[in-house]
Motif scaffolding. Structure first.
Motif, mmCIF file in Angstrom:
data_model
loop_
_atom_site.group_PDB
_atom_site.id
_atom_site.type_symbol
_atom_site.label_atom_id
_atom_site.label_comp_id
_atom_site.label_asym_id
_atom_site.label_seq_id
_atom_site.Cartn_x
_atom_site.Cartn_y
_atom_site.Cartn_z
ATOM 1 N N THR A 18 1.127 -1.009 0.552
ATOM 2 C CA THR A 18 0.082 -0.054 -0.469
ATOM 3 C C THR A 18 1.016 1.027 -0.117
ATOM 4 O OG1 THR A 18 -0.493 -0.337 2.261
ATOM 5 C CG2 THR A 18 -2.110 -0.879 1.124
ATOM 6 N N ALA A 59 3.421 7.333 3.528
ATOM 7 C CA ALA A 59 3.821 6.160 4.544
ATOM 8 C C ALA A 59 3.105 4.712 3.486
ATOM 9 C CB ALA A 59 2.397 5.957 5.271
ATOM 10 N N VAL A 61 3.787 0.501 2.930
ATOM 11 C CA VAL A 61 3.302 -0.599 3.852
ATOM 12 C C VAL A 61 3.889 -2.198 2.682
ATOM 13 C CG1 VAL A 61 2.025 -3.256 5.077
ATOM 14 C CG2 VAL A 61 1.817 0.566 4.971
ATOM 15 N N SER A 64 4.233 -6.898 6.479
ATOM 16 C CA SER A 64 3.857 -6.425 7.275
ATOM 17 C C SER A 64 4.811 -5.158 8.066
ATOM 18 C CB SER A 64 3.447 -7.240 8.660
ATOM 19 O OG SER A 64 5.615 -8.073 8.912
ATOM 20 N N ASP A 65 5.338 -4.982 7.175
ATOM 21 C CA ASP A 65 6.345 -3.609 7.788
ATOM 22 C C ASP A 65 6.698 -2.165 7.027
ATOM 23 O OD1 ASP A 65 8.100 -5.339 8.363
ATOM 24 O OD2 ASP A 65 8.810 -6.198 6.106
ATOM 25 N N SER A 66 6.252 -1.036 7.615
ATOM 26 C CA SER A 66 6.159 -0.086 7.431
ATOM 27 C C SER A 66 7.233 0.683 7.253
ATOM 28 C CB SER A 66 5.541 0.637 8.580
ATOM 29 O OG SER A 66 4.027 -0.074 8.504
ATOM 30 N N TYR A 67 7.353 1.382 6.052
ATOM 31 C CA TYR A 67 8.255 2.728 5.386
ATOM 32 C C TYR A 67 7.535 4.476 5.415
ATOM 33 C CZ TYR A 67 9.889 -2.176 4.070
ATOM 34 O OH TYR A 67 10.889 -3.236 5.028
ATOM 35 N N VAL A 68 8.814 4.972 4.800
ATOM 36 C CA VAL A 68 8.332 6.478 3.893
ATOM 37 C C VAL A 68 8.799 6.287 3.297
ATOM 38 C CG1 VAL A 68 7.135 7.508 6.807
ATOM 39 C CG2 VAL A 68 9.667 7.673 6.039
ATOM 40 N N ALA A 87 10.252 2.916 8.755
ATOM 41 C CA ALA A 87 8.951 3.918 9.831
ATOM 42 C C ALA A 87 9.167 4.455 11.146
ATOM 43 C CB ALA A 87 7.471 3.492 8.750
#
Length: 87
Positions: A18, A59, A61, A64-68, A87
């Motif tokens: 996403t 943002a 995703v 299950s990992d989040s980044y910017v 993130a």
């Protein structure tokens, strides 16, 4: 220009992601880097169709990992590389 061949490529090699809360498919790159044996880090990127809307600090995703997003590099062939930071 993004076309059916690119869609097949993403279907085969891409990951669900996403970007800014919008679902898309992209090629996730997590390349470990080491310079002269002294500095260690990783270069994170998501290659997405050029139509995916993103800007600095968007943002992202993957799994299950989040980044910017830290930078955006269009390739002129229908894709762009989103350079990411954890993130």
């Amino acid at each position: 220009m993004f076309d059916d061949d690119n869609a097949v490529y993403l279907a085969e090699f891409g990951s669900d992601a996403t970007v800014g809360g919008v679902a898309c498919r992209g090629i996730f790159l997590d390349a470990h880097q080491e310079a002269y044996g002294l500095v260690s880090g990783s270069s994170l990127a998501l290659i997405v169709p050029a139509s995916v809307v993103a800007s600095y600090d968007t943002a992202v995703v993957v799994g299950s990992d989040s980044y910017v997003v830290r930078d955006i590099q269009p390739d002129g062939a229908g894709f762009k590389r989103l350079l990411l930071e954890v993130a």
